[in-house]
Design a protein around this motif. Structure first.
Motif, PDB file in Angstrom:
ATOM      1  N   ARG A 101     -33.414  -6.158 -50.847  1.00 14.79           N
ATOM      2  CA  ARG A 101     -32.001  -5.901 -51.028  1.00 14.79           C
ATOM      3  C   ARG A 101     -31.830  -4.712 -51.940  1.00 14.79           C
ATOM      4  NH1 ARG A 101     -32.885 -11.840 -51.045  1.00 14.79           N
ATOM      5  NH2 ARG A 101     -31.642 -12.605 -49.330  1.00 14.79           N
ATOM      6  N   HIS A 102     -31.433  -3.624 -51.399  1.00 17.30           N
ATOM      7  CA  HIS A 102     -31.199  -2.415 -52.179  1.00 17.30           C
ATOM      8  C   HIS A 102     -29.807  -1.905 -51.824  1.00 17.30           C
ATOM      9  CE1 HIS A 102     -35.443  -2.346 -53.306  1.00 17.30           C
ATOM     10  NE2 HIS A 102     -35.675  -2.689 -52.060  1.00 17.30           N
ATOM     11  N   THR A 103     -28.831  -2.835 -51.879  1.00 20.63           N
ATOM     12  CA  THR A 103     -27.501  -2.547 -51.360  1.00 20.63           C
ATOM     13  C   THR A 103     -26.851  -1.347 -52.024  1.00 20.63           C
ATOM     14  OG1 THR A 103     -27.239  -4.910 -50.940  1.00 20.63           O
ATOM     15  CG2 THR A 103     -25.257  -3.579 -50.878  1.00 20.63           C
ATOM     16  N   ALA A 139     -24.997   4.446 -51.331  1.00 21.89           N
ATOM     17  CA  ALA A 139     -24.906   5.882 -51.608  1.00 21.89           C
ATOM     18  C   ALA A 139     -25.656   6.687 -50.555  1.00 21.89           C
ATOM     19  CB  ALA A 139     -25.470   6.172 -52.993  1.00 21.89           C
ATOM     20  N   LEU A 140     -26.791   6.156 -50.122  1.00 21.62           N
ATOM     21  CA  LEU A 140     -27.612   6.869 -49.139  1.00 21.62           C
ATOM     22  C   LEU A 140     -26.891   7.028 -47.814  1.00 21.62           C
ATOM     23  CD1 LEU A 140     -30.299   7.994 -48.029  1.00 21.62           C
ATOM     24  CD2 LEU A 140     -30.943   5.632 -47.535  1.00 21.62           C
ATOM     25  N   ILE A 141     -26.349   5.947 -47.288  1.00 21.30           N
ATOM     26  CA  ILE A 141     -25.741   6.007 -45.966  1.00 21.30           C
ATOM     27  C   ILE A 141     -24.453   6.823 -45.992  1.00 21.30           C
ATOM     28  CG2 ILE A 141     -24.700   4.629 -44.135  1.00 21.30           C
ATOM     29  CD1 ILE A 141     -26.755   2.525 -44.626  1.00 21.30           C
ATOM     30  N   THR A 142     -23.707   6.750 -47.102  1.00 16.60           N
ATOM     31  CA  THR A 142     -22.534   7.605 -47.209  1.00 16.60           C
ATOM     32  C   THR A 142     -22.947   9.063 -47.131  1.00 16.60           C
ATOM     33  OG1 THR A 142     -21.398   5.977 -48.569  1.00 16.60           O
ATOM     34  CG2 THR A 142     -20.571   8.221 -48.649  1.00 16.60           C
ATOM     35  N   GLY A 143     -24.013   9.416 -47.855  1.00 18.27           N
ATOM     36  CA  GLY A 143     -24.513  10.788 -47.811  1.00 18.27           C
ATOM     37  C   GLY A 143     -25.023  11.174 -46.447  1.00 18.27           C
ATOM     38  N   LEU A 144     -25.640  10.241 -45.756  1.00 13.84           N
ATOM     39  CA  LEU A 144     -26.153  10.520 -44.420  1.00 13.84           C
ATOM     40  C   LEU A 144     -25.015  10.866 -43.467  1.00 13.84           C
ATOM     41  CD1 LEU A 144     -28.772   7.661 -44.014  1.00 13.84           C
ATOM     42  CD2 LEU A 144     -29.263  10.087 -44.270  1.00 13.84           C
ATOM     43  N   GLY A 145     -23.896  10.142 -43.605  1.00 16.13           N
ATOM     44  CA  GLY A 145     -22.768  10.427 -42.737  1.00 16.13           C
ATOM     45  C   GLY A 145     -22.259  11.840 -42.936  1.00 16.13           C
ATOM     46  N   ALA A 174     -40.962  10.589 -36.731  1.00 14.53           N
ATOM     47  CA  ALA A 174     -41.995   9.734 -36.152  1.00 14.53           C
ATOM     48  C   ALA A 174     -41.556   9.286 -34.767  1.00 14.53           C
ATOM     49  CB  ALA A 174     -42.244   8.530 -37.040  1.00 14.53           C
ATOM     50  N   GLU A 175     -42.516   8.903 -33.945  1.00 17.86           N
ATOM     51  CA  GLU A 175     -42.165   8.441 -32.597  1.00 17.86           C
ATOM     52  C   GLU A 175     -41.360   7.143 -32.641  1.00 17.86           C
ATOM     53  OE1 GLU A 175     -44.904  11.517 -32.179  1.00 17.86           O
ATOM     54  OE2 GLU A 175     -45.229   9.674 -33.330  1.00 17.86           O
ATOM     55  N   LEU A 176     -41.698   6.272 -33.563  1.00 20.55           N
ATOM     56  CA  LEU A 176     -41.075   4.948 -33.643  1.00 20.55           C
ATOM     57  C   LEU A 176     -40.755   4.657 -35.097  1.00 20.55           C
ATOM     58  CD1 LEU A 176     -40.383   2.230 -32.150  1.00 20.55           C
ATOM     59  CD2 LEU A 176     -42.729   1.510 -32.676  1.00 20.55           C
ATOM     60  N   ILE A 177     -39.556   4.116 -35.352  1.00 18.14           N
ATOM     61  CA  ILE A 177     -39.176   3.838 -36.737  1.00 18.14           C
ATOM     62  C   ILE A 177     -38.419   2.529 -36.848  1.00 18.14           C
ATOM     63  CG2 ILE A 177     -37.066   5.230 -36.523  1.00 18.14           C
ATOM     64  CD1 ILE A 177     -37.474   5.943 -39.538  1.00 18.14           C
ATOM     65  N   MET A 178     -38.676   1.820 -37.930  1.00 18.80           N
ATOM     66  CA  MET A 178     -37.990   0.575 -38.271  1.00 18.80           C
ATOM     67  C   MET A 178     -36.837   0.922 -39.214  1.00 18.80           C
ATOM     68  SD  MET A 178     -39.599  -2.600 -40.471  1.00 18.80           S
ATOM     69  CE  MET A 178     -40.747  -3.104 -39.179  1.00 18.80           C
ATOM     70  N   ILE A 179     -35.610   0.550 -38.829  1.00 27.13           N
ATOM     71  CA  ILE A 179     -34.426   0.827 -39.633  1.00 27.13           C
ATOM     72  C   ILE A 179     -33.656  -0.472 -39.863  1.00 27.13           C
ATOM     73  CG2 ILE A 179     -32.187   2.009 -39.699  1.00 27.13           C
ATOM     74  CD1 ILE A 179     -34.487   3.914 -40.138  1.00 27.13           C
ATOM     75  N   PHE A 180     -33.252  -0.715 -41.108  1.00 26.49           N
ATOM     76  CA  PHE A 180     -32.562  -1.966 -41.411  1.00 26.49           C
ATOM     77  C   PHE A 180     -31.162  -1.987 -40.809  1.00 26.49           C
ATOM     78  CE2 PHE A 180     -30.303  -1.056 -45.730  1.00 26.49           C
ATOM     79  CZ  PHE A 180     -30.113   0.269 -45.410  1.00 26.49           C
ATOM     80  N   ASP A 181     -30.604  -3.197 -40.743  1.00 35.40           N
ATOM     81  CA  ASP A 181     -29.364  -3.425 -40.009  1.00 35.40           C
ATOM     82  C   ASP A 181     -28.218  -2.536 -40.470  1.00 35.40           C
ATOM     83  OD1 ASP A 181     -29.446  -4.806 -42.423  1.00 35.40           O
ATOM     84  OD2 ASP A 181     -28.290  -6.519 -41.717  1.00 35.40           O
ATOM     85  N   LEU A 182     -28.134  -2.251 -41.775  1.00 31.03           N
ATOM     86  CA  LEU A 182     -27.004  -1.473 -42.276  1.00 31.03           C
ATOM     87  C   LEU A 182     -27.066  -0.005 -41.862  1.00 31.03           C
ATOM     88  CD1 LEU A 182     -26.490  -2.944 -45.864  1.00 31.03           C
ATOM     89  CD2 LEU A 182     -25.669  -3.753 -43.651  1.00 31.03           C
ATOM     90  N   GLY A 183     -28.200   0.432 -41.336  1.00 30.68           N
ATOM     91  CA  GLY A 183     -28.331   1.807 -40.874  1.00 30.68           C
ATOM     92  C   GLY A 183     -28.046   1.981 -39.394  1.00 30.68           C
ATOM     93  N   MET A 241     -19.775  -3.090 -37.323  1.00 34.32           N
ATOM     94  CA  MET A 241     -20.519  -1.847 -37.065  1.00 34.32           C
ATOM     95  C   MET A 241     -19.735  -0.714 -37.723  1.00 34.32           C
ATOM     96  SD  MET A 241     -23.314  -0.854 -35.800  1.00 34.32           S
ATOM     97  CE  MET A 241     -23.658  -2.486 -35.138  1.00 34.32           C
ATOM     98  N   MET A 242     -20.292  -0.193 -38.808  1.00 33.23           N
ATOM     99  CA  MET A 242     -19.561   0.801 -39.586  1.00 33.23           C
ATOM    100  C   MET A 242     -20.559   1.699 -40.313  1.00 33.23           C
ATOM    101  SD  MET A 242     -16.473   0.005 -42.293  1.00 33.23           S
ATOM    102  CE  MET A 242     -17.504  -1.088 -43.284  1.00 33.23           C
ATOM    103  N   GLY A 243     -20.233   2.967 -40.413  1.00 34.33           N
ATOM    104  CA  GLY A 243     -21.147   3.924 -41.023  1.00 34.33           C
ATOM    105  C   GLY A 243     -21.385   3.712 -42.493  1.00 34.33           C
ATOM    106  N   VAL A 244     -20.440   3.074 -43.192  1.00 32.85           N
ATOM    107  CA  VAL A 244     -20.605   2.829 -44.627  1.00 32.85           C
ATOM    108  C   VAL A 244     -20.758   1.330 -44.889  1.00 32.85           C
ATOM    109  CG1 VAL A 244     -19.405   4.924 -45.319  1.00 32.85           C
ATOM    110  CG2 VAL A 244     -18.094   2.827 -44.982  1.00 32.85           C
ATOM    111  N   MET A 245     -21.455   0.644 -44.001  1.00 32.07           N
ATOM    112  CA  MET A 245     -21.607  -0.801 -44.136  1.00 32.07           C
ATOM    113  C   MET A 245     -22.307  -1.187 -45.431  1.00 32.07           C
ATOM    114  SD  MET A 245     -20.660  -3.455 -42.572  1.00 32.07           S
ATOM    115  CE  MET A 245     -20.814  -5.074 -43.308  1.00 32.07           C
ATOM    116  N   ALA A 246     -23.284  -0.405 -45.848  1.00 30.46           N
ATOM    117  CA  ALA A 246     -23.984  -0.719 -47.094  1.00 30.46           C
ATOM    118  C   ALA A 246     -23.039  -0.618 -48.280  1.00 30.46           C
ATOM    119  CB  ALA A 246     -25.177   0.218 -47.275  1.00 30.46           C
ATOM    120  N   GLU A 247     -22.210   0.403 -48.288  1.00 29.88           N
ATOM    121  CA  GLU A 247     -21.246   0.556 -49.371  1.00 29.88           C
ATOM    122  C   GLU A 247     -20.212  -0.571 -49.329  1.00 29.88           C
ATOM    123  OE1 GLU A 247     -19.923   4.488 -49.895  1.00 29.88           O
ATOM    124  OE2 GLU A 247     -18.523   4.004 -51.508  1.00 29.88           O
TER     125      GLU A 247
END
Length: 465
Positions: free
Chosen positions: A7-9, A14-20, A109-118, A416-422
Motif C-alpha cells: 500500500r503506497h497510496t 502523486a505519481l499517477i496525477t503526474g503521469l496524467g 519491457a514486453e510485459l509489465i505488471m501494473i497495479f489496479d489504480l494504474g 475507473m479514473m485517472g486519479v484513483m490513487a489520489e
C-alpha cells in the motif's frame, strides 16, 4: 507465506496525477483507443532463436520465488521458442514510475505488471495491445476466468489487461475470543450492526476498567470505502463508475459512507473499537496480538495472520453497511499488460504465449497455493497444490466463495479514473478528519470529495485528444 499487497497510496496518488499531466506530451498518448492488434501464432514459426520477453513485475520474497518458478517452467517448455526474463521493479508505484520513464525513452519491457489504480493511465497511454484483441484473435475462452476480475479490467466492453495477482478483503475474527464470549465463530457478523453487537460481547476490560481486548479494530484505509460502497450498490464516481464516460467527480460522500464513518466514530467513542489510524501494519499487529478480536484486511494478509497469531483465525465475508445491501466485492492487486508500441510481432505474441501459460489451471493452482492470491482461473482451485492448501487452511475458500456470490455490475467493477490513487488517499483524509476532530462525518467526506475536483479536471484535460 503470503505477503499482504503493498500500500503506497499517497506516493501513488502523486505519481499517477503526474503521469496524467505527462500523457499529453508523449507521442501516441491520450484517449487510450489503441489501434495495436494481436498477431497470430504463425509469427512464431520458423524461428532461428528464442524470442526474448522481458517481464517487469513487483513480486519479491516468497511471491517472487513462486513467480520465478513459473517462469522457469514456461521457459523449459518453450526452449528455443520463447524465453522470459523476470525483472523485479520495486513496489507497485515504483514499477509504474519506471514504466513511465521507459515510455519516454522508448524502451518499454514486453510485459509489465501494473497495479489496479494504474489501469486508467495504462489505457490512456495507448501503448499496449488490449487483452481483448488477443481473446478475439485466438477465440480464447475466458469462461473459467473469475467473473469479478474480468468485470474490473473490462472497460467499454473490452478486457484491457489480464488479471493475475489479485485479492479481495475479508472480515477476520479471533475464533478463540468468539468462543470465550459465547459467540459462534462459524457465523461472523455480516453487517455493521452485527459487528457492534458482537463487539459488545468481545470487548474485555481489566479490573481497573481498562480495555485489554477491543471487539473491533481496522485501519482507516481508502480501499475499504470502495468495498463498502460496492457492497451497498453505490457508485464511487459518476458516469457509472467511469465506465460510461470519464469520471468527473467522486461520490464517496454518499449517505452510506457517512453512515459508515459515523458508526466507526461511535464504536471508538464507546471503547468497542481501537483507534488505529491509516497504518495497515499497525492494524495487522493489533489483530495478531489479540488486541482486537475482529478486523478487516485483504486476503493477502491471511497467511501472515495464521502464522503469527497464537489463536485460531477465522474468516468471513466483508461486511455490509446495512442488512439487505446487495453485496458484491471489488478486487485489488495487479494485472498484466502486453506492450505493443516499439515491439515486434514476435515479441508481442511471445508475451501472450506466456500470459496464457500463467492463466492455466495448473499455473494458477501453484500460484494461489504459494502466494495466497486468488486463482484467476477458477479451475485452479481444483489443482493439487490448491486443494492441499484448502485442506490445511479452509479460510482461503471464503474469498473464492465471496467472489462467486458477488453482484457483477458497474458498482462492483470499481471506479475507473485517472486519479484513483489520489482519490483513495483523499477519502482516507476525510475519514480520519471525522474521527479525530469535531468535524461531522458528512462535512468531512463532502470536503474531501470536493478537493478532488481540480485533480480530476487536470487529469482529464491532459488526456483529451
Amino acid at each position: 507465506m503470503s505477503i499482504s499487497p503493498r500500500r503506497h497510496t499517497v506516493r501513488a496518488a502523486a505519481l499517477i496525477t503526474g503521469l496524467g499531466l505527462l500523457l499529453s506530451g508523449c507521442s501516441g498518448g491520450g484517449g487510450g483507443d489503441s489501434t495495436l492488434t494481436a498477431p497470430g501464432a504463425d509469427v512464431l514459426e520458423g524461428l532461428d532463436e528464442a524470442v526474448q520477453v522481458e517481464f517487469w513485475h513487483s513480486m519479491d520474497a516468497t511471491n517472487g520465488q513462486v513467480l520465478d518458478g513459473l517462469i522457469e517452467d514456461f521457459n523449459a517448455r518453450n526452449e528455443g521458442r520463447v524465453e522470459v526474463t523476470g525483472s523485479f521493479q520495486g513496489d507497485y508505484d515504483t514499477a509504474l514510475a519506471n514504466h513511465r520513464a521507459a515510455i519516454q525513452q522508448g524502451e518499454t519491457a514486453e510485459l509489465i505488471m501494473i497495479f489496479d489504480l494504474g489501469t486508467q493511465f495504462m489505457i490512456d497511454s495507448g501503448r499496449t495491445v488490449p487483452a481483448q484483441s488477443f481473446i478475439d484473435a485466438d477465440g480464447y475462452d475466458t469462461g473459467s476466468v473469475e467473473p469479478a476480475l474480468l468485470n474490473y479490467f473490462t472497460v467499454d466492453g473490452d478486457l484491457r489487461s489480464f488479471p493475475f495477482n489479485n485479492s479481495t478483503p475479508l472480515m477476520y475474527i479471533n475464533r478463540d475470543a468468539f468462543e470465550e464470549a459465547g459467540l459462534d465463530p462459524d457465523s461472523p457478523p455480516a453487517d455493521l450492526a452485527q459487528i457492534r453487537e458482537a463487539a459488545e460481547e468481545l470487548t474485555v476490560r481489566d479490573d481497573d476498567g481498562t480495555v485489554v481486548q477491543y471487539g473491533f479494530g481496522a485501519a482507516v484505509y481508502g480501499w475499504f470505502i470502495e468495498q463498502f460502497m460496492a457492497r451497498a450498490g453505490a457508485p464511487y464516481c459518476d458516469n457509472s463508475n467511469g465506465r460510461s464516460g470519464r469520471a468527473s467527480e467522486v461520490l464517496f460522500d454518499d449517505p452510506k459512507v457517512v453512515e459508515l464513518v459515523e458508526w466507526w466514530q461511535g464504536m471508538i467513542d464507546d471503547e468497542l473499537a481501537l483507534q488505529i489510524g491509516r497504518n495497515t501494519d499497525e492494524a495487522q499487529a493489533a489483530f495478531n496480538s489479540g488486541r482486537v478480536a475482529m478486523t478487516l484486511e485483504s486476503t493477502g494478509a491471511l497467511g501472515g495472520f495464521i502464522e503469527q497469531s497464537d489463536f485460531e483465525v477465522g474468516a468471513g465475508y466483508y461486511p455490509l453497511v446495512s442488512e439487505g445491501d446487495p453485496g458484491g466485492s471489488i478486487i485489488g492487486g495487479a494485472s498484466l499488460w502486453i506492450n505493443g508500441e516499439g515491439h515486434s510481432e514476435q515479441e508481442v505474441r511471445a508475451s501472450w504465449e506466456f500470459v496464457q501459460f500463467l492463466l492455466t489451471p495448473e499455473s494458477q493452482s501453484a500460484w494461489h497455493a504459494g502466494t495466497g492470491y486468488l486463482s484467476v482461473n477458477t479451475e485452479g482451485y481444483d489443482g493439487p497444490e490448491a486443494q492441499e492448501r484448502a485442506e490445511e487452511f479452509p479460510q482461503f475458500s471464503v474469498a473464492a466463495a465471496q467472489l462467486a456470490d458477488s453482484e457483477i455490475n458497474e458498482n462492483t467493477a470499481g471506479c475507473m479514473m485517472g486519479v484513483m490513487a489520489e482519490a483513495r488517499a483523499t477519502a482516507e483524509e476525510g475519514w480520519e478528519t471525522a474521527l479525530t476532530s469535531d468535524t461531522p462525518a458528512e462535512e468531512a467526506m463532502a470536503a474531501a470529495a470536493e478537493r478532488l475536483n481540480t485533480p480530476i479536471e487536470e487529469y482529464n484535460a491532459s488526456v483529451e485528444e
